[in-house]
Write an enzyme that holds these catalytic residues in place. Structure first.
Site, PDB file in Angstrom:
ATOM      1  N   THR A 155      27.481  54.214  25.835  1.00  0.00           N
ATOM      2  CA  THR A 155      27.570  55.355  24.910  1.00  0.00           C
ATOM      3  C   THR A 155      28.760  56.222  25.332  1.00  0.00           C
ATOM      4  OG1 THR A 155      25.835  56.490  26.195  1.00  0.00           O
ATOM      5  CG2 THR A 155      25.155  55.351  24.185  1.00  0.00           C
ATOM      6  N   LYS A 181      24.313  50.930  31.983  1.00  0.00           N
ATOM      7  CA  LYS A 181      25.033  51.977  31.276  1.00  0.00           C
ATOM      8  C   LYS A 181      24.454  53.320  31.705  1.00  0.00           C
ATOM      9  CE  LYS A 181      24.197  54.160  28.046  1.00  0.00           C
ATOM     10  NZ  LYS A 181      23.740  55.599  27.851  1.00  0.00           N
ATOM     11  N   THR A 199      21.066  58.473  28.924  1.00  0.00           N
ATOM     12  CA  THR A 199      20.096  57.516  29.405  1.00  0.00           C
ATOM     13  C   THR A 199      20.722  56.555  30.383  1.00  0.00           C
ATOM     14  OG1 THR A 199      18.889  57.606  27.348  1.00  0.00           O
ATOM     15  CG2 THR A 199      18.594  55.629  28.641  1.00  0.00           C
ATOM     16  N   GLU A 282      30.029  61.804  33.238  1.00  0.00           N
ATOM     17  CA  GLU A 282      30.753  62.641  32.279  1.00  0.00           C
ATOM     18  C   GLU A 282      31.500  63.769  32.995  1.00  0.00           C
ATOM     19  OE1 GLU A 282      27.520  61.844  28.699  1.00  0.00           O
ATOM     20  OE2 GLU A 282      27.467  63.729  29.800  1.00  0.00           O
ATOM     21  N   ASN A 405      29.030  67.563  26.399  1.00  0.00           N
ATOM     22  CA  ASN A 405      27.641  67.795  26.048  1.00  0.00           C
ATOM     23  C   ASN A 405      27.441  68.956  25.092  1.00  0.00           C
ATOM     24  OD1 ASN A 405      25.791  65.859  27.641  1.00  0.00           O
ATOM     25  ND2 ASN A 405      27.425  66.414  29.063  1.00  0.00           N
ATOM     26  N   THR A 410      27.305  66.514  17.436  1.00  0.00           N
ATOM     27  CA  THR A 410      28.171  66.737  16.272  1.00  0.00           C
ATOM     28  C   THR A 410      29.457  65.942  16.378  1.00  0.00           C
ATOM     29  OG1 THR A 410      29.067  68.707  17.379  1.00  0.00           O
ATOM     30  CG2 THR A 410      27.288  69.040  15.808  1.00  0.00           C
TER      31      THR A 410
END
Length: 410
Positions: A155, A181, A199, A282, A405, A410
């Site tokens: 993702t 992942k 996740t 991230e 995040n 969106t």
């Protein structure tokens, strides 16, 4: 033992991997992955301990219990978590399992489903069902097929996360391949195998011959010191899953002669994948390993590590390479573990920063800062209380993490 962070030709036998585009990801990238077990595999799984769980976790647990750990196929989608979608989400998951069973020649409860992506959005089961013929046509056992599987489950990941290991048993090579992942919503707290409770998804494939009960005995130890010992942001996902599948294609039996080597190979693959998840977190610019020693128990060592790893003050200091040892001690102090601060010593890399209840006389801020400018370093904290220890891998908190995040839905 050989371990690699790339897919090599030494893949375990008995599995076919594939991937396809179902139109679930906004990016248009491949978002549907499958692993078909040639024959049937034996499996064991560990799931999130979050009380809010996704539909595929509910369905996957049911299927494992119904078949006694027998699995014919793994079906994974990325881009939609199918969580907080009510009974409709469970029915949608079951619909894809039934369709996959018909398409791939399995019994529906031999299908193991997984999902990852945004929470609370209705699950597009029809897109998955419509893509199954393409997914079936994509199956194969080459490195390219395995890489396609690993990429399709991503993702916010920026790169695939894979690892392999092997060992010889009586002149035959036993192989393990793992694909994972995860880049955010990472603080796995995986419960006992088949226990009723952004996740991390982990799939471990091996060609050793074993039954589900044997795999259930070995998996928790490998998971506990790998995936349960990492954190990016302290958030435990609703979909976290680790699945171990054994095809038996090598003909080598898991028994008292092979268990030690297999357990070591499995642990190595899990640790490599766990580190890779944090390293690709991230917005991560620094990977920090917290080595807690001198604790009364491993549990208390991990409690201290988690307290530090989840402190926004510690994590932001790491982002700017600020050797603010006071934040480390403060976070340890509210961990719930009792200790005498005067007995604690702290090092950043090899640089002493705290001892005897105060700043170390040997503390050199510039040298400590230089250590923290590295991509990867260790903070060592000795509690001065006992012999127990733990290694816990975490990271810094940056503006990029906030940006990713803040805009995720969106």
């Amino acid at each position: 033992m050989r371990v690699a962070m790339k897919v090599t030709e030494d893949l375990p036998g008995g599995f076919l991997w594939g991937s396809a585009k179902a139109g679930i990801k906004a990016s248009g990238n491949a978002d549907l992955a499958a692993c078909l077990c040639e024959g049937l595999a034996q499996g064991a799984a560990m799931f999130t301990s979050n009380q809010v769980v996704a539909a595929p976790v509910i369905v996957g647990r049911r299927h494992l219990m119904a078949t006694g750990g027998r699995i014919g196929m793994v079906l994974v989608n990325a881009g939609n978590a199918n969580c907080a979608t009510g009974q409709a989400g469970i029915e949608a998951c079951e619909k894809t399992c039934i369709a996959a069973a018909e398409s791939f020649g399995c019994i529906f409860d031999e299908i193991f489903p997984s999902s990852t992506g945004i929470i609370g959005v209705p699950f597009p089961a029809d897109k998955v069902v419509a893509t199954l013929p393409e997914l079936k046509a994509s199956l194969g056992n080459t490195t390219g097929h395995a890489e396609g599987f690993a990429r399709a489950i991503m993702t916010t990941d920026t790169r695939m996360k894979v690892a392999q290991a092997s060992f010889a048993a009586g002149g035959t090579e036993v192989r393990i391949f793992g694909a994972a992942k995860g880049a955010g919503m990472i603080h796995p707290r995986l419960g006992a195998p088949v226990a009723p409770h952004a996740t991390m998804l982990v799939y471990l494939f091996t060609d050793i011959e074993a039954d589900s009960a044997q795999l259930r005995e070995l998996l928790p130890s490998a998971v506990d010191r790998s995936f349960n010992s990492i954190s990016i942001d302290g958030d435990t996902s609703t979909n976290d899953t680790v699945l171990l599948l054994a095809s038996g294609a090598s003909g080598v039996r898991l028994d008292e002669r092979t268990e030690e080597n297999f357990a070591a190979a499995l642990a190595s693959v899990c640790k490599t994948l766990a580190y890779g998840i944090v390293d690709d977190g991230e917005g991560v610019t620094h990977v920090v390993t917290l080595h807690i020693t001198g604790a009364r128990s491993e549990y208390e060592a991990r409690q201290i590590a988690k307290s530090i790893a989840h402190s926004p003050l510690c994590k932001t200091a790491w982002s700017s390479a600020d050797p603010n040892w006071g934040r480390l001690m403060a976070a340890a102090g509210y961990s719930g573990v009792e200790f005498d601060p005067a007995q604690v010593t702290v090092k950043i890399g090899e640089e002493p920063v705290y001892e005897g209840g105060m700043r170390s006389a040997a503390f050199d801020e510039a040298r400590a800062h230089a250590v923290m400018q590295r991509r990867d370093y260790v903070i060592s904290i000795d509690m001065g209380q006992g012999q127990a220890e733990c290694m816990f891998v975490t990271c810094d908190l940056t503006e990029e993490y906030v940006r990713i995040n803040a805009d995720y839905s969106t």
